[in-house]
Design a protein around this motif. Sequence first.
Motif, mmCIF file in Angstrom:
data_model
loop_
_atom_site.group_PDB
_atom_site.id
_atom_site.type_symbol
_atom_site.label_atom_id
_atom_site.label_comp_id
_atom_site.label_asym_id
_atom_site.label_seq_id
_atom_site.Cartn_x
_atom_site.Cartn_y
_atom_site.Cartn_z
ATOM 1 N N ASP A 1 -11.646 2.216 -4.178
ATOM 2 C CA ASP A 1 -10.921 3.470 -4.368
ATOM 3 C C ASP A 1 -11.041 3.974 -5.801
ATOM 4 O OD1 ASP A 1 -10.194 3.365 -1.736
ATOM 5 O OD2 ASP A 1 -8.088 2.854 -2.106
ATOM 6 N N LYS A 2 -11.009 3.046 -6.741
ATOM 7 C CA LYS A 2 -11.126 3.442 -8.147
ATOM 8 C C LYS A 2 -12.494 4.061 -8.406
ATOM 9 C CE LYS A 2 -10.552 1.708 -12.812
ATOM 10 N NZ LYS A 2 -10.295 0.532 -13.632
ATOM 11 N N ARG B 1 -10.414 -3.171 -1.839
ATOM 12 C CA ARG B 1 -10.119 -1.766 -1.503
ATOM 13 C C ARG B 1 -9.751 -0.995 -2.772
ATOM 14 N NH1 ARG B 1 -8.188 1.365 3.090
ATOM 15 N NH2 ARG B 1 -9.511 -0.074 4.222
ATOM 16 N N ALA B 2 -8.932 -1.592 -3.620
ATOM 17 C CA ALA B 2 -8.528 -0.928 -4.860
ATOM 18 C C ALA B 2 -9.741 -0.662 -5.746
ATOM 19 C CB ALA B 2 -7.498 -1.774 -5.599
ATOM 20 N N ARG B 3 -10.645 -1.625 -5.804
ATOM 21 C CA ARG B 3 -11.859 -1.455 -6.599
ATOM 22 C C ARG B 3 -12.705 -0.304 -6.056
ATOM 23 N NH1 ARG B 3 -14.145 -6.798 -6.285
ATOM 24 N NH2 ARG B 3 -12.236 -7.556 -7.179
ATOM 25 N N THR C 1 0.837 -1.201 0.000
ATOM 26 C CA THR C 1 0.000 0.000 0.000
ATOM 27 C C THR C 1 0.869 1.247 0.000
ATOM 28 O OG1 THR C 1 -0.154 0.060 2.418
ATOM 29 C CG2 THR C 1 -1.901 -1.111 1.255
ATOM 30 N N LEU D 1 -7.206 -6.345 -0.328
ATOM 31 C CA LEU D 1 -6.523 -5.330 -1.132
ATOM 32 C C LEU D 1 -7.240 -5.084 -2.453
ATOM 33 C CD1 LEU D 1 -2.676 -5.899 -0.847
ATOM 34 C CD2 LEU D 1 -3.976 -3.891 -0.193
ATOM 35 N N ARG D 2 -7.633 -6.145 -3.106
ATOM 36 C CA ARG D 2 -8.328 -6.021 -4.393
ATOM 37 C C ARG D 2 -9.640 -5.280 -4.219
ATOM 38 N NH1 ARG D 2 -9.098 -11.205 -5.700
ATOM 39 N NH2 ARG D 2 -7.013 -11.419 -5.848
#
Length: 181
Positions: free
Chosen positions: A85-86, A81-83, A37, A78-79
């Motif tokens: 955030d995007k 969270r990234a989704r 991160t 993590l995946r």
Amino acid sequence: MIASREEPDEHEGRLRTLQALIASYSTPLTRYFRRRTASDQDVPDLVQEVFLRLSRIDDPSGIQERDSFIFVTAANVLRDRARRDKVRHEGASVPIDDYDLPGSDFAPDRVLEGRQAAERLRQVLEELPERTRDVFVLRILEGCKMADVARAMGISTRAAEKHQARALAHVAERLAAYYGD
């Protein structure tokens, strides 16, 4: 009181299993997330999310290959969270707290003086004929080339220059009178 589906002994055993997982995996998960991160501030939340997901499992003591299961869960966290955030465009800006910005050297009295000067200039420009004022604004305030000003106004370059000279003389005269020069 809400009835629990679990017997007290099952609940205590499940709680002990989760506590043991937290004790064993908190540090490795923290290292895992720190390497993956951009912000260390997110790491505790990500670790907590892994344990929250583990707490939703009916029998965490029955997990086969714990290391693999826990780190696959961490990768999924993590995946996800990234989704999120995007979609939310988080990270598109940097928190201002991360910068040591110098303070403004504009004292309030200087700001007020600037506003008053701008207002005086506006009043002086309003005294000009419209075409002369427009040439001045386009050339001096907007920074347009004289040929572009003339073309936009539909007049010759020489005529635009005369309007600008008239405007400059008027502005200089009126502001000099105001400031007592």
